[in-house]
Write a protein that holds these residues in place. Structure first.
Motif, short mmCIF file in Angstrom:
data_model
loop_
_atom_site.label_atom_id
_atom_site.label_comp_id
_atom_site.label_asym_id
_atom_site.label_seq_id
_atom_site.Cartn_x
_atom_site.Cartn_y
_atom_site.Cartn_z
N LYS A 1 0.95 -1.17 0.02
CA LYS A 1 -0.09 -0.20 -0.01
C LYS A 1 0.92 1.25 -0.07
O LYS A 1 1.82 1.22 0.84
CB LYS A 1 -1.08 -0.15 1.20
CG LYS A 1 -1.87 1.14 1.27
CD LYS A 1 -2.70 1.07 2.28
CE LYS A 1 -3.72 2.40 2.54
NZ LYS A 1 -4.39 2.33 3.99
N PRO A 2 0.59 2.29 -0.92
CA PRO A 2 1.46 3.54 -1.07
C PRO A 2 1.51 4.06 0.26
O PRO A 2 0.35 4.36 0.94
CB PRO A 2 0.92 4.15 -2.20
CG PRO A 2 -0.05 3.17 -2.96
CD PRO A 2 -0.50 2.23 -1.87
N ASP A 3 2.52 4.74 0.70
CA ASP A 3 2.69 5.27 2.03
C ASP A 3 2.74 6.63 1.63
O ASP A 3 3.48 7.15 0.75
CB ASP A 3 3.98 4.71 2.96
CG ASP A 3 5.28 4.98 2.25
OD1 ASP A 3 5.05 4.84 0.70
OD2 ASP A 3 6.31 5.31 2.85
N ALA A 4 2.36 7.66 2.66
CA ALA A 4 2.53 9.07 2.36
C ALA A 4 1.99 9.44 1.09
O ALA A 4 2.82 10.12 0.44
CB ALA A 4 3.64 9.61 2.83
N PHE A 5 0.76 9.27 0.81
CA PHE A 5 0.15 9.81 -0.70
C PHE A 5 1.09 9.03 -1.62
O PHE A 5 1.28 7.95 -1.94
CB PHE A 5 0.14 11.23 -0.74
CG PHE A 5 -1.03 11.60 -1.66
CD1 PHE A 5 -2.06 11.29 -1.72
CD2 PHE A 5 -0.58 12.43 -2.91
CE1 PHE A 5 -3.19 11.72 -2.56
CE2 PHE A 5 -1.38 12.83 -3.59
CZ PHE A 5 -2.76 12.51 -3.73
N CYS A 6 1.67 10.01 -2.43
CA CYS A 6 2.37 9.53 -3.55
C CYS A 6 4.07 9.42 -3.57
O CYS A 6 4.67 9.70 -4.60
CB CYS A 6 2.21 10.30 -5.13
SG CYS A 6 0.21 10.45 -5.41
N SER A 7 4.33 9.92 -2.34
CA SER A 7 5.93 10.08 -2.03
C SER A 7 6.91 8.80 -2.60
O SER A 7 7.99 9.15 -2.73
CB SER A 7 6.11 10.50 -0.57
OG SER A 7 5.69 9.45 0.26
#
Length: 750
Positions: free
Chosen positions: A39-45
Motif C-alpha cells: 500500500k502506498p505510504d504518505a500519498f504518492c511520495s
C-alpha cells in the motif's frame, strides 16, 4: 528527496515492483499480483523514492522533458503541452510524470501543482494508486508521449515537472537535468502591491474605488488567420465587485445561463439580472458598451472604462465580454482579489488576456454554425492545439497571442485605512485630491451605492416641478451613527424653461445596424447613437443610446459549413520515370444529411521523375549480298542501320552485320596439283595432331571487347583480340598465337 530501501510499485497497472537498494544502474522487476502490492505510504511520495542514490545522474541525456515554448515562467491557469521523448536510437517502455510544488516532498495531495490532461488514452493514463501522476497505459517500446498541463492558480510559486523513465530494467529519475523542468509563476507587470488570489478573508479597512479600462487588441494584424473583417466586435462588458460567496464564472466551472447568453449572443441582459439577484453579495455592477469594430487606435476611439468600489467583504472583481463573432469565446477576469495581504488595496493591476471557451457551443472557427455542446462542458482556456481549423491553431503548440489587456487602477480610498503607511507619495496625492473633490457630508461609516440618474421633471411645462434620484444603503458600519437619506430632490422645470433658455437633449442619427451575430439562423444585432448636446438646465438625457434586436440570416438554414479532415500526404508519382501525376485526398467529416459540400476532396498535380531509358533502334536487314567466290567455298553478308542510339541506360544495339557461307560449284582447274596439295596437307595435319596429343594444349584468354568503329558512317571496321594466357616453350606448338577478328561497322550511308 529522501531515498530509502523499499519495494514500491512503479506503475498502477503492470504489477511491477521496483526493488530499491539494488546495485547501481540495475533494478529487479518481479511479477506480483496487484492485490499483494504494498500500500502506498504518505500519498504518492513513494514515487520519489523509486531510485537508489547515484542511479542515472547528470550526464545521462538520452531522454528529455520539454514544456512547449521552453518557458522559464508559467501563466497561472494557462495550459501547456508537455512532451517526454527519447533521442535516437533510444526508447523507453514506461514512465511516470508529476508536477510538484518546489520544496515539497510529495507526501500530501496539496504538494502537487496544476492538473494534467490526457491526449492519447491508448498511450497514457492517470496512475491508479497516485491520481496526480501520469503513467503509460501499456508497457511497450515508445520514443515520445505528450500530455497537457494546466498551470495552478496564482500564488503557488515555482513548480518542478519531473519524469521517470523505465528502459528495459533500468530507471532514470533525475533531480536535475533533462528529466526535470522548473517553471515559476509569471510575475504580473505594473502591480505595485502583491496580491494573493484568492484570500479567504480580507483584512483591509474602509473602501476603495477603482477604474477598470479594457484595451482590445484582437486585430487582423496580430491574429490574421480567418480574421472576420466585417463582423468583428466586442460585446457589452458585464461584471461586478462581489464577495467570495458569489462566482460569476471560473475555469473548471459550468457557465450559468447569463454567462451562456454573453458567450454565444453577446447579450449582457441575463447576466446583469443574475448579478442583481445576489443582493448584498454584490457591491457594484460593472458595465461597458460594446465595441464595433473590435479594434481601433486610441486616437480614434477611447478605450471603454467603468468605475466600481470594493470593501472588506466584497473585494473580488469579475467581468467578461464576448469575441464576436465566435461560437462561445470570451475574455475576462474571474474573482480578481484587490485586497492585499498587508491589509490594503491594490493600487494597479495590468493583465493580458487570452480567450476562453464557455463549454456551451462546439464550433471551432469564428463563424462556425451553432452546434450546442451536449452535455455542457466546463469552462476552459483555449489552446493553440484545440483544432487544426481553429484561428489560434499552432502545430508547435505555442502560446496564443493575447487578444486584450485590462488595466485596473485605484482612484480613491474612503474611510479609515488599516495600513497607515501609504503605497507611495502619488497615492497620497491621488486620495487627497479625490477627497477634496467630494462635497459629500456622508459619514464614513455609511456605505452607499452610486446615485441613480435624475428622473424626469414632474412638470412638463414652465411651472416649477421636482425631479428625484436615489441610492441604496449597502452597509452601516456603526449603528450609533445615523445614515442620511437615500433619496435626493431638486427643483426643475419643463424643457426649455430655464432662465438661460436651455436647449433640449440633442441626439445624433442612429449608426447603421451592426452585422448579425451569426452567419446562419437566429442572432442579434445592435446600433448606437450618441448625445450631441446635453440640456443646459440640468436635465439628463434619458433617450436610449443603444438598441438591440433579433436578426435572422437564411431562415431555411439547416446546413453547416463543410468540416473537413486535413489533406493526406501526396501519393507516389503515377509513373516510375518521366512525367506523371500524383494525388492527395481529404475526407468530409460533416454528416451527409446536413447538406452537400462543394469543397474539393481530391487534388491532382504533375510530377517529374528521371528520364526513362531509351533502347537502341535498328532498321530491317538488307538482302544477302552475292557470294564472294565464283567457284568453290565463299561467303556472303547482309547489314542493317542504327536508327536511334540507346539513351539513359537503354538496351545496347545488336549486331549490324551478318555473314554466312556459300558454295556455288567445284573448281576444275589444276585438279591433279590440287589433289597433291590436299594429300600433303592431310599428312601434315595428322603429324601435328599426333604431336598435340603428346604435348600440353595452349591456354588462351577470352576475346577482348570490340574496338570503337573507325568511322561514324559509310562503313568502318572493328576488331577484337584473343591472346595466349600461357605460352609453352615448344617450337612445334605453332597454334599458340594471338588471334584477331575484324568486322564491318556503321555501313549506313553518311
Amino acid at each position: 528527496f529522501p531515498f530509502a530501501p523499499a519495494s514500491v510499485a512503479v506503475s498502477g497497472d503492470p504489477g511491477w515492483l521496483l526493488v530499491a537498494g539494488c546495485p547501481r544502474d540495475t533494478f529487479a522487476f518481479t511479477e506480483e499480483p496487484s492485490d499483494r502490492a504494498a500500500k502506498p505510504d504518505a500519498f504518492c511520495s513513494w514515487i520519489l523514492r523509486a531510485q537508489p542514490q547515484g542511479a542515472r545522474k547528470e550526464g545521462h541525456s538520452e531522454f528529455r522533458l520539454r514544456v512547449e515554448g521552453d518557458p522559464d515562467n508559467y501563466q497561472p491557469g494557462s495550459t501547456y503541452r508537455v512532451t517526454l521523448y527519447a533521442t535516437n536510437p533510444a526508447y523507453f517502455r514506461g514512465f511516470t510524470l508529476i508536477a510538484l510544488k518546489e520544496g515539497r516532498n510529495g507526501e500530501k495531495e496539496e504538494d502537487y501543482a496544476g492538473t494534467f490532461q490526457i491526449i492519447d488514452e491508448e498511450d497514457t493514463q492517470f496512475m491508479t494508486n497516485c491520481p496526480p501522476a501520469v503513467t503509460e497505459s501499456t508497457p511497450r517500446r515508445r520514443t515520445r508521449i505528450q500530455v497537457f498541463w494546466t498551470a495552478p492558480s496564482s500564488g503557488i510559486g515555482c513548480v518542478l515537472l519531473k519524469a521517470s523513465i523505465v528502459q528495459r530494467k533500468i530507471i532514470s529519475f533525475q533531480d536535475e537535468g533533462s528529466l526535470t523542468k522548473r517553471v515559476c509563476e509569471k510575475g504580473k507587470p505594473f502591480i505595485t502591491k502583491a496580491t494573493d488570489k484568492p484570500l479567504l478573508d480580507c483584512c483591509a479597512c474602509g473602501t476603495a474605488k477603482y477604474r477598470v479600462t479594457f484595451y482590445g487588441n484582437w486585430s487582423e494584424k496580430l491574429h490574421p488567420k480567418d480574421y472576420p473583417r466585417r463582423a468583428n466586435h466586442w460585446s457589452a462588458i458585464i461584471g461586478a465587485s462581489h464577495s467570495k460567496n458569489y462566482v460569476l464564472w471560473e475555469y473548471g466551472g459550468y457557465a450559468s445561463e447569463g454567462v451562456k447568453q454573453v458567450a454565444e449572443l453577446g447579450s449582457p441582459v441575463k447576466m446583469e439580472e443574475e448579478i442583481r439577484q445576489k443582493g448584498d453579495e454584490v457591491l457594484t455592477v460593472i458595465k461597458m458598451k460594446a465595441q464595433w469594430p473590435a479594434w481601433q487606435p486610441l486616437n480614434v476611439r477611447a478605450a471603454p472604462s467603468a468605475e466600481f468600489s470594493v470593501d472588506r467583504t466584497r473585494h473580488l472583481m469579475s467581468f467578461l465580454t464576448m469575441l464576436g463573432p465566435s461560437p462561445d469565446w470570451n475574455v475576462g477576469l474571474s474573482a480578481e482579489d484587490l485586497c492585499t495581504k498587508d491589509c490594503g488595496w491594490v493600487q494597479k493591476l495590468v493583465q493580458d488576456m487570452i480567450p476562453w471557451d464557455a463549454g456551451t457551443d462546439s464550433g471551432v472557427t469564428y463563424e462556425s454554425p451553432n452546434k450546442p455542446t451536449v452535455p455542457q462542458e466546463k469552462i476552459r482556456p483555449l489552446t493553440s492545439l484545440d483544432h487544426p481549423q481553429s484561428p489560434f491553431y499552432d502545430p508547435e503548440g505555442g502560446a496564443i497571442t493575447p487578444v486584450a489587456r485590462v488595466v485596473v487602477e485605484r482612484i480613491a480610498r474612503k474611510g479609515e485605512q488599516c495600513n497607515i503607511v501609504p503605497d507611495n507619495v502619488d497615492d497620497i496625492v491621488a486620495d487627497i485630491a479625490q477627497e477634496e473633490k467630494e462635497e459629500d457630508d456622508t459619514p464614513e461609516t455609511c456605505i452607499y451605492s452610486n446615485w441613480s440618474p435624475w428622473s424626469a421633471c414632474s412638470s412638463s411645462t414652465c411651472e416649477k416641478g421636482k425631479r428625484m434620484r436615489q441610492r441604496m444603503l449597502k452597509a452601516q458600519l456603526d449603528l450609533s451613527v445615523p445614515c442620511p437619506h437615500t433619496q435626493d430632490f431638486e427643483p426643475c422645470m419643463g424643457p426649455g424653461c430655464s432662465d438661460e433658455d436651455a436647449t433640449t437633449c440633442m441626439m445624433s442619427e442612429w449608426i447603421t445596424w451592426s452585422p448579425c451575430s451569426v452567419s446562419c439562423g437566429l442572432g442579434m444585432r445592435s446600433r448606437e447613437r450618441y448625445v450631441k448636446q446635453f440640456p443646459e438646465d440640468g436635465f439628463a438625457c434619458t433617450l436610449p443610446t443603444e438598441e438591440t434586436e433579433p436578426c435572422t440570416v437564411n431562415e431555411d438554414c439547416y446546413t453547416i459549413p463543410c468540416l473537413l479532415s486535413p489533406w493526406s500526404d501526396w501519393s507516389d508519382c503515377s509513373v516510375t520515370c518521366g512525367k506523371g501525376t500524383r494525388t492527395r485526398q481529404r475526407m468530409l467529416k460533416s454528416p451527409v444529411e446536413l447538406g452537400e459540400c462543394s469543397e474539393e476532396l481530391e487534388q491532382v498535380e504533375k510530377c517529374m521523375l528521371p528520364e526513362c531509358p531509351s533502347d537502341c533502334m535498328v532498321s530491317e536487314w538488307s538482302e544477302w549480298s552475292e557470294c564472294n567466290k565464283s567457284c568453290g567455298k565463299g561467303h556472303m553478308i547482309r547489314s542493317r542501320m542504327v536508327k536511334l542510339e540507346p539513351q539513359f541506360g537503354g538496351d545496347p544495339c545488336p549486331e549490324t552485320i551478318q555473314r554466312k557461307k556459300c558454295k556455288i560449284r567445284k573448281c576444275n582447274q589444276g585438279s591433279d596439283e590440287r589433289k597433291r596439295r590436299n594429300e600433303a596437307r592431310k599428312k601434315r595435319k595428322n603429324k601435328e595432331g599426333a604431336d598435340e596429343e603428346q604435348l600440353p594444349r595452349c591456354k588462351m584468354k577470352a576475346w577482348s571487347g570490340w574496338t570503337d568503329c573507325t568511322k561514324l558512317c559509310g562503313g568502318g571496321i572493328q576488331e577484337r583480340l584473343m591472346t595466349a594466357k600461357k605460352r609453352f616453350k615448344i617450337s612445334q606448338l605453332t597454334s599458340c598465337k594471338d588471334r584477331k577478328e575484324i568486322r564491318a561497322c556503321n555501313v549506313h550511308p553518311c
